[in-house]
Design an enzyme around this catalytic site. Structure first.
Site, PDB file in Angstrom:
ATOM      1  N   GLU A  14      94.301  36.757  12.647  1.00 32.10           N
ATOM      2  CA  GLU A  14      95.010  37.148  11.418  1.00 32.10           C
ATOM      3  C   GLU A  14      95.878  38.372  12.226  1.00 32.10           C
ATOM      4  O   GLU A  14      96.727  39.049  12.100  1.00 32.10           O
ATOM      5  CB  GLU A  14      94.578  37.872  10.491  1.00 32.10           C
ATOM      6  CG  GLU A  14      93.874  37.049   9.477  1.00 32.10           C
ATOM      7  CD  GLU A  14      92.612  35.553   9.872  1.00 32.10           C
ATOM      8  OE1 GLU A  14      92.136  36.404  11.288  1.00 32.10           O
ATOM      9  OE2 GLU A  14      92.046  34.971   8.974  1.00 32.10           O
ATOM     10  N   PHE A  38      80.036  35.967  -0.875  1.00 31.83           N
ATOM     11  CA  PHE A  38      80.823  34.762  -0.130  1.00 31.83           C
ATOM     12  C   PHE A  38      82.314  35.006   1.094  1.00 31.83           C
ATOM     13  O   PHE A  38      82.924  35.471   0.144  1.00 31.83           O
ATOM     14  CB  PHE A  38      81.019  32.860   0.018  1.00 31.83           C
ATOM     15  CG  PHE A  38      81.458  32.692   1.572  1.00 31.83           C
ATOM     16  CD1 PHE A  38      80.969  33.093   2.574  1.00 31.83           C
ATOM     17  CD2 PHE A  38      82.431  32.114   1.508  1.00 31.83           C
ATOM     18  CE1 PHE A  38      80.967  31.795   3.732  1.00 31.83           C
ATOM     19  CE2 PHE A  38      83.516  32.038   2.428  1.00 31.83           C
ATOM     20  CZ  PHE A  38      82.639  31.689   4.354  1.00 31.83           C
ATOM     21  N   GLN A  39      82.005  35.605   1.280  1.00 27.72           N
ATOM     22  CA  GLN A  39      83.514  36.530   2.089  1.00 27.72           C
ATOM     23  C   GLN A  39      84.522  37.687   1.534  1.00 27.72           C
ATOM     24  O   GLN A  39      85.179  37.883   0.723  1.00 27.72           O
ATOM     25  CB  GLN A  39      84.707  35.149   1.703  1.00 27.72           C
ATOM     26  CG  GLN A  39      84.567  34.121   3.439  1.00 27.72           C
ATOM     27  CD  GLN A  39      85.556  33.649   3.891  1.00 27.72           C
ATOM     28  OE1 GLN A  39      86.504  33.276   3.498  1.00 27.72           O
ATOM     29  NE2 GLN A  39      85.531  33.019   5.603  1.00 27.72           N
ATOM     30  N   LYS A  60      91.150  36.109  -6.511  1.00 29.94           N
ATOM     31  CA  LYS A  60      91.416  34.536  -6.836  1.00 29.94           C
ATOM     32  C   LYS A  60      92.462  34.216  -8.323  1.00 29.94           C
ATOM     33  O   LYS A  60      92.621  33.541  -8.308  1.00 29.94           O
ATOM     34  CB  LYS A  60      90.028  33.912  -6.518  1.00 29.94           C
ATOM     35  CG  LYS A  60      90.561  32.352  -6.187  1.00 29.94           C
ATOM     36  CD  LYS A  60      89.800  31.574  -5.358  1.00 29.94           C
ATOM     37  CE  LYS A  60      90.019  30.164  -4.526  1.00 29.94           C
ATOM     38  NZ  LYS A  60      88.625  29.357  -3.950  1.00 29.94           N
ATOM     39  N   MET A  78      96.033  50.632  33.809  1.00 29.94           N
ATOM     40  CA  MET A  78      96.034  52.267  33.175  1.00 29.94           C
ATOM     41  C   MET A  78      94.718  52.583  32.939  1.00 29.94           C
ATOM     42  O   MET A  78      94.584  54.000  33.830  1.00 29.94           O
ATOM     43  CB  MET A  78      96.974  51.976  31.791  1.00 29.94           C
ATOM     44  CG  MET A  78      97.545  53.441  31.699  1.00 29.94           C
ATOM     45  SD  MET A  78      98.370  54.724  32.581  1.00 29.94           S
ATOM     46  CE  MET A  78     100.366  53.971  31.490  1.00 29.94           C
TER      47      MET A  78
HETATM   48  C1  LIG Z   1      92.603  47.452  22.132  1.00 31.48           C
HETATM   49  C2  LIG Z   1      93.056  48.540  23.160  1.00 31.48           C
HETATM   50  N1  LIG Z   1      90.967  48.223  23.697  1.00 31.48           N
HETATM   51  C3  LIG Z   1      91.197  49.330  25.075  1.00 31.48           C
HETATM   52  C4  LIG Z   1      92.612  50.281  25.153  1.00 31.48           C
HETATM   53  C5  LIG Z   1      92.700  51.734  26.515  1.00 31.48           C
HETATM   54  N2  LIG Z   1      93.371  50.816  27.403  1.00 31.48           N
HETATM   55  C6  LIG Z   1      94.715  51.557  27.124  1.00 31.48           C
HETATM   56  S1  LIG Z   1      95.663  50.769  28.425  1.00 31.48           S
HETATM   57  C7  LIG Z   1      94.203  49.967  29.520  1.00 31.48           C
HETATM   58  C8  LIG Z   1      94.594  48.607  30.268  1.00 31.48           C
HETATM   59  C9  LIG Z   1      95.547  47.937  30.288  1.00 31.48           C
HETATM   60  O1  LIG Z   1      95.776  47.285  30.920  1.00 31.48           O
HETATM   61  P1  LIG Z   1      96.416  45.761  31.443  1.00 31.48           P
HETATM   62  O2  LIG Z   1      96.850  44.812  29.928  1.00 31.48           O
HETATM   63  O3  LIG Z   1      96.086  44.641  32.610  1.00 31.48           O
HETATM   64  O4  LIG Z   1      97.641  46.059  31.574  1.00 31.48           O
HETATM   65  P2  LIG Z   1      98.278  47.205  32.917  1.00 31.48           P
HETATM   66  O5  LIG Z   1      98.102  48.625  32.708  1.00 31.48           O
HETATM   67  O6  LIG Z   1      97.470  46.821  34.353  1.00 31.48           O
HETATM   68  O7  LIG Z   1      99.806  47.155  32.978  1.00 31.48           O
HETATM   69  C10 LIG Z   1      93.184  50.039  28.594  1.00 31.48           C
HETATM   70  C11 LIG Z   1      92.267  49.117  28.313  1.00 31.48           C
HETATM   71  C12 LIG Z   1      93.568  50.183  24.097  1.00 31.48           C
HETATM   72  N3  LIG Z   1      94.751  50.516  24.680  1.00 31.48           N
HETATM   73  N4  LIG Z   1      93.721  48.811  23.845  1.00 31.48           N
END
Ligand SMILES: Cc1ncc(C[n+]2csc(CCOP(=O)(O)OP(=O)(O)O)c2C)c(N)n1
Lengths: 582, 181
Positions: A72, A134-135, A184, A497
């Site tokens: 979803e 349920f749900q 529903k 990042m």
């Molecule tokens: C759902 C979610 N969880 C955690 C984060 C924190 N976060 C921001 S950037 C990042 C790293 C992303 O790594 P990647 O997808 O390998 O991309 P890159 O930065 O290496 O280009 C994380 C964990 C987020 N933005 N969204």
């Protein structure tokens, strides 16, 4: 390969039973309401509480295409991608309980990034409400903080009006997500159906009346300014104000900087375009924010990723803030002139009162900054000659090869910043990204939706090796419906990042950021997609050519430099003037 | 830190299930404590009035009011300081009926504090007082020595000093917001 994606404009207009009421079931009424709103495609996932509606979708499959996603969250991101490129309301459907809760991340994302959605969730029969059946889940309560509006339908006859209001509220004013929860028994129930579009609610003023005196004061400030700067936000795209913004900028010779979400509203090659604002934006617009004597902020909300430390943000400048949402005015930055209005209307009115002007030496200062950034950051990033492949060179080549005409759907992280920094967006609504929420996993399903929503432009998803794995299952939807999106995974074997922050601010303690990855190419092939992986610079050109030339979807994994950092950077909590180039 | 003050927020809304939740989460999200909240029908059918008292900085209070205004079913929300409104709270004090045994002191207290005796039962009486918080507090202090069995105080209700009339205000909104896009 033939594509199954239909051009929604070419589809025959379904005959909607409108004026004379006809007796239908609640679930048929949902379909007829969607058709009355001009909806031709929906994204969803079935389950017990929404089965009556799916039964009708089956019968109406000629008029309404349902895309079965694999989660979803994928459905709601697809609806977002669809909306962001087409300007239409995106529609997604889920069942009650876990189906509904799986939508929440995307709904929150759409709320903060002002994306019009109508999310329809099934609900347990009304006599089971509140019983932990349920749900059964209180999705109205759960979604309340992240929707523009929500409503629970417990009786079939409420359906047309609820959906009419839903579409009206989602699309008008500052757009946003609406959730309609339908029990529903309401889907099974019967009603006399006739549809009337919502034409207003007394408690809701989507487009404020333009305040002429504010327009006058704004024009005066612009006419007096020696060092003005326009901050172009997402609102410019949402109100189709690109042209109006250009007129103002050109007439008064004002540099234009964009927020991440405002990218693609103003042509990248325009001499007045001075680049992107924010944490990983360009050097010039960040530095000059604290030297300008006037900021003209249009359809943006002074997010902390744009302003950095508020206490030292543009204190010397007067501020004109043009914004359609009254709650954004004087929230983070106090405006000298607040113009509560639709961006296009306000810009047009202001432009007529503004005198033609020249700011040659002010603009030259941006040029100088640009030259510094170019030499210290961009050139080495864009044209490396040795070492591993760099993200920036991939984006540069993509930009050149597509002439900036593609839609780029980015995930969240380093690749997102690099892609949006270096791609030269030559068409509007061309950067689809999760800005305010920063939702990893957004890109792949949003690209699917973008591919459905715009069949003319090439759609390219760019994700990191981390984010792609959050919604990688949507390769299944791409394969099933043969939506020809191109997918590039920039694999640095890190949550890049986060690793960058660890390197810069946590003494290189790489806690839980190194990834041991699967064989992405094998996975994509397992889904039946064309796929390739490269890690050498000499293969990059031909791999990108192959990807772009492919008529069908194509998955390309590019191994890039592992410990690359994105610069410039305004460190978190620092002032925009403290932007670092290395 | 910005100085905190007591503000009264008054909102006219459509009568919709769940709206109270939507309003209160605006405070929850900012970790603002609601001092009191009152919701009731107005003189116009289907229209409710929310009166919310909150202790906050002016900036915070203004942002909260804007967020309330942003809710689709909110017709209008206003922010007031005490000097902009007429406001009252209602309190009830339950005391043992024996308090009458001390001559007419209780009656004097009730009279002097502009309160009234609501009921007299065999074993208890109820005194009702309408007024500002400090007036109710003062009465409470007077009654304490007599042994207050139970005390309850309502939230504030308030009405602005402006001459706005609710139904004509609604007609204006209807004219502005419907079929006029
Ligand atoms: C759902 C979610 N969880 C955690 C984060 C924190 N976060 C921001 S950037 C990042 C790293 C992303 O790594 P990647 O997808 O390998 O991309 P890159 O930065 O290496 O280009 C994380 C964990 C987020 N933005 N969204």
């Amino acid at each position: 390969m033939e594509t199954l994606v239909k051009d929604s404009n070419k589809q025959p207009k379904p005959s909607v039973k409108g004026a004379t009421p006809v007796k239908v079931t609640g679930s048929e009424a949902i379909i007829l309401s969607l058709l009355s709103e001009g909806v031709n495609e929906v994204f969803g996932y079935p389950g017990g509480a929404i089965m009556p509606l799916y039964d009708e979708l089956y019968k109406y499959n000629q008029q309404l295409t349902h895309y079965l996603m694999r989660h979803e969250q994928g459905a709601v991101h697809a609806a977002q991608g669809f909306s962001r490129v087409s300007g239409k309301v995106g529609v997604c459907i889920a069942t009650s309980g876990p189906g509904a809760t799986n939508l929440i991340t995307g709904i929150a994302d759409a709320q903060v990034d002002s994306t019009p959605l109508v999310c329809i969730t099934g609900q347990v029969p009304s006599q089971l409400l509140g019983t932990s059946g349920f749900q059964e889940i209180d999705i109205i309560g759960i979604s309340m903080p992240v929707v523009k509006w929500n409503f629970q339908v417990t009786s079939a006859h409420e359906i047309p009006e609820a959906l009419a209001k839903a579409f009206y509220i989602a699309a008008s004013g500052r757009p946003g997500p609406v959730l309609i929860d339908i029990t529903k028994d309401a889907q099974f129930g019967e009603l006399e159906f006739s549809y009337q579009k919502c034409e207003g609610l007394r408690s809701y003023k989507p487009v404020p009346k333009l305040d002429i005196s504010a327009v006058g004061r704004a024009a005066t400030l612009i006419n007096q300014s020696q060092k003005p700067m326009i901050l172009c936000g997402h609102g410019v795209l949402l109100s189709k104000a690109g042209k109006a913004l250009k007129s103002l900028a050109e007439k008064a010779d004002i540099p234009v900087a964009s927020t991440l979400l405002g990218l693609s509203a103003f042509p990248p090659t325009h001499p007045l375009n001075v680049g992107m604002l924010g944490m990983h934006g360009n050097y010039g617009p960040n530095i000059k924010t604290n030297e300008a004597d006037l900021l003209i902020a249009v359809g943006m909300r002074f997010d902390d990723r744009v302003t950095g430390k508020l206490e030292s943000y543009a204190k010397q400048a007067k501020v004109i803030h043009i914004e359609i949402d009254q709650s954004e005015l004087n929230k983070n930055v106090q405006a000298d002139v607040a113009v509560l209005a639709d961006a296009q209307q306000a810009l047009q009115a202001i432009t007529t009162l503004v005198q033609a002007n020249k700011h040659t030496s002010w603009l030259a200062e941006f040029e100088a900054c640009n030259a510094i950034e170019n030499q210290k950051v961009n050139q080495p990033e864009l044209y490396p000659t040795q070492g591993a492949i760099k993200m920036a060179e991939v984006v540069r080549m993509l930009s050149e090869k597509t002439k900036g005409k593609a839609i780029l759907v980015t995930d969240v992280g380093q690749h997102q910043m690099i892609a949006n920094r270096y791609y030269q967006f030559n068409s509007c609504n061309a950067s689809v990204t999760s800005g305010g929420l920063g939702t990893m996993g957004f890109a792949l399903p949003a690209a699917f939706g973008a591919g459905v929503g715009d069949v003319k432009r090439q759609v390219i998803a760019i994700a990191g090796d981390g984010g792609i794995q959050m919604t990688i299952q949507e390769l299944g939807a791409i394969a099933q419906y043969k939506v020809p999106v191109k997918i590039i995974v920039l694999n640095n074997n890190f949550l890049g990042m986060v690793r960058q922050w660890q390197q810069l601010f946590f003494d290189k303690r790489y806690a839980a950021t190194e990834l041991v990855n699967p064989n992405f190419v094998a996975i994509a092939k397992g889904y039946g997609l064309q796929a390739k992986g490269i890690n050498q610079r000499q293969d990059l050109d031909s791999a990108l050519n192959e990807l772009l030339a492919s008529k069908a979807s194509y998955f390309l994994e590019i191994k890039v430099e592992r410990e690359e950092n994105v610069f410039p950077m305004v460190p978190s909590g620092a002032s925009v003037s403290e932007i670092r180039l290395a | 830190m910005e100085k905190k003050e007591l503000f009264t927020i008054s909102a006219l809304t459509e009568n919709k299930a769940g709206l109270l939740n939507a309003v209160t989460i605006i405070f929850t999200r900012r970790k603002l404590n609601i001092e009191s909240i009152n919701v009731s029908e107005t003189e116009v059918e289907g229209v409710s009035r929310y009166t919310i008292v909150v202790y906050a900085s002016q900036h915070q209070a203004e942002l909260v009011v804007k967020q309330i205004n942003r809710l689709i079913e909110v017709l209008a929300a206003f922010l007031y300081r005490n000097e902009d409104i007429y406001y009252q709270e209602l309190a009830m004090f339950k005391l043992p009926t024996e308090v009458f045994l001390n001559g007419n002191t209780i009656e004097a207290i009730v009279r002097n504090n502009g309160a009234r005796i609501l009921v007299i039962e065999e074993d208890h009486i109820v005194i009702e007082k309408t007024g500002h918080r400090d007036e109710i507090k003062a009465l409470h202090t007077h009654l304490k020595p007599f042994g207050v069995l139970e005390f309850v105080r309502s939230g504030r209700i308030a009405i602005s000093k402006s001459k706005r009339k609710t139904d004509s205000f609604l007609r204006e909104l209807e004219a502005e917001n419907i079929n006029n896009l």
